[in-house]
Design an enzyme around this catalytic site. Sequence first.
Site, short mmCIF file in Angstrom:
data_model
loop_
_atom_site.label_atom_id
_atom_site.label_comp_id
_atom_site.label_asym_id
_atom_site.label_seq_id
_atom_site.Cartn_x
_atom_site.Cartn_y
_atom_site.Cartn_z
N CYS A 99 0.82 -1.23 0.00
CA CYS A 99 0.00 0.00 0.00
C CYS A 99 0.85 1.27 0.00
CB CYS A 99 -0.92 0.02 1.21
SG CYS A 99 -1.96 -1.43 1.28
N ASN A 149 -9.96 -0.87 -0.81
CA ASN A 149 -8.49 -0.80 -0.71
C ASN A 149 -7.86 -1.34 -1.99
OD1 ASN A 149 -5.80 -0.99 -0.08
ND2 ASN A 149 -6.07 -2.22 1.76
N HIS A 164 -3.71 6.78 2.71
CA HIS A 164 -4.05 5.47 2.15
C HIS A 164 -5.40 5.06 2.74
CE1 HIS A 164 -4.03 1.50 0.67
NE2 HIS A 164 -3.99 0.96 1.87
N1 ACO Z 1 -18.39 -9.95 7.51
C1 ACO Z 1 -18.90 -10.24 8.71
N2 ACO Z 1 -18.14 -10.57 9.77
C2 ACO Z 1 -16.81 -10.61 9.58
C3 ACO Z 1 -16.20 -10.31 8.33
C4 ACO Z 1 -17.06 -9.97 7.27
N3 ACO Z 1 -16.60 -9.67 6.04
N4 ACO Z 1 -14.87 -10.41 8.46
C5 ACO Z 1 -14.62 -10.76 9.73
N5 ACO Z 1 -15.78 -10.89 10.41
C6 ACO Z 1 -16.00 -11.24 11.81
C7 ACO Z 1 -14.84 -12.02 12.41
O1 ACO Z 1 -14.96 -13.40 12.13
C8 ACO Z 1 -15.00 -11.72 13.87
O2 ACO Z 1 -16.01 -12.54 14.40
P1 ACO Z 1 -15.94 -13.12 15.91
O3 ACO Z 1 -15.94 -11.90 16.79
O4 ACO Z 1 -17.18 -13.93 16.02
O5 ACO Z 1 -14.66 -13.89 15.99
C9 ACO Z 1 -15.51 -10.28 13.89
O6 ACO Z 1 -16.05 -10.04 12.59
C10 ACO Z 1 -14.44 -9.26 14.20
O7 ACO Z 1 -13.29 -9.55 13.38
P2 ACO Z 1 -12.00 -8.64 13.37
O8 ACO Z 1 -11.03 -9.18 12.41
O9 ACO Z 1 -11.55 -8.44 14.81
O10 ACO Z 1 -12.63 -7.27 12.83
P3 ACO Z 1 -11.98 -5.85 12.76
O11 ACO Z 1 -12.83 -4.88 13.46
O12 ACO Z 1 -10.51 -5.88 13.11
O13 ACO Z 1 -12.09 -5.51 11.20
C11 ACO Z 1 -10.66 -5.50 9.27
C12 ACO Z 1 -11.44 -6.36 10.26
C13 ACO Z 1 -11.65 -4.65 8.51
C14 ACO Z 1 -9.91 -6.43 8.32
C15 ACO Z 1 -9.65 -4.60 10.04
O14 ACO Z 1 -8.94 -5.39 10.97
C16 ACO Z 1 -8.67 -3.89 9.14
O15 ACO Z 1 -9.02 -3.00 8.41
N6 ACO Z 1 -7.38 -4.26 9.24
C17 ACO Z 1 -6.31 -3.56 8.52
C18 ACO Z 1 -6.23 -3.96 7.09
C19 ACO Z 1 -5.05 -3.24 6.46
O16 ACO Z 1 -4.84 -2.07 6.70
N7 ACO Z 1 -4.24 -3.96 5.70
C20 ACO Z 1 -3.02 -3.36 5.23
C21 ACO Z 1 -3.14 -2.86 3.89
S1 ACO Z 1 -3.53 -4.12 2.71
C22 ACO Z 1 -2.13 -4.31 1.70
O17 ACO Z 1 -1.05 -3.87 1.99
C23 ACO Z 1 -2.36 -5.21 0.52
#
Ligand code: ACO
Length: 328
Positions: free
Chosen positions: A116, A285, A255
Amino acid sequence: MKFFRRFKILGTGSFLPEKVLTNHDLEKMVDTTDEWIKTRTGIEKRHVASELQAASDLVREAAKEALKNAGIAATALGAIIVGTISPDTMFPSTACWVQKDLEIPGIPAFDISAACSGFLYGMDIGSAILPAIGKPILVAGVDVLTKITNWEDRGTCVLFGDGAGVAILAPTDEDKGYLSSIIGADGSLGELLVQPAGGSRMPATHETVDRKLHTVHMKGNEIFKHAVRTMGDAAVAAIEESGIPPDDIDMFVPHQANNRIIEATCKRAKVPLSKTHITISWHGNMSAGTIPIAFHDAVSKGLIKRGDKVLFAAFGGGFTWGASVLVF
Ligand code: ACO
């Protein structure tokens, strides 16, 4: 103002594939809801490349627009730099495929793999080599993440989209360019966000394909914590090094991986959301493509004008990060 590097952005451009995938479409593919995706990330839809479209095809279209806006022909370019983690081919580089399409053989062309942060790495390196090249440099950020997405993994497939953005940098004596630019990396955290197979560590086999090891594997919530801290720290450092107070920033182009990461970065950097260009809802993203597309969007809508001071900040796989303050 004390310039770290002088250069002028002659023109910008962007390209998004035609096909759109909404959150409601995704509800039919995996166990997710429009509501979850919107509240947790801010994303409503994303663009998806066709079977025939690769990274260089997206860059070529964005480049045509940027060259038009810059008022120069492709033959005036002195180098091509492409930030991407989803290249057309492992080699040649996407930059070489773009060069072929633009029909400008001879000039240097190379890719940067910084996830990213790829566009900010490209801008930093492009502006550093500009005095030696002495001619305009095309810097692109592109990713076609939907081609390396596991469509059965709701934790990743709802986040990504495809797109390319381009900026053309040129030497200048005007008061334009970087007041500061920072790029960095921490390879010790690489395992948290990785495409495990397809390289020399784990070459492609039937088994790697069956196990979907050529797709993005991400520990989302762990990355989230690092992203909030690192992107914020990088933005603060870039502002400090620029020598201007946060109040003087006219526009912040972050980003866009997650609205909540952007909001936390704004708070840390003391830049209000009202001065932040947030476009994540309509494209998701797109890794290296995100910042240049959001930047071009702000420029073409007149939200960033000549002379404005623009803050950029990114965080991505590697881990990598970048932040800069630019006078447009
Ligand atoms: N729909 C519904 N529920 C979901 C989904 C979905 N698409 N995805 C995950 N969940 C559930 C999980 O299973 C979990 O359930 P549980 O509580 O029963 O175990 C719950 O939602 C919470 O999951 P988390 O992973 O803790 O959710 P979080 O609030 O952290 O959001 C996300 C997830 C959006 C991926 C976030 O962590 C994020 O944005 N992370 C950073 C991503 C990023 O910046 N990546 C770097 C750049 S990418 C690159 O370089 C290519």
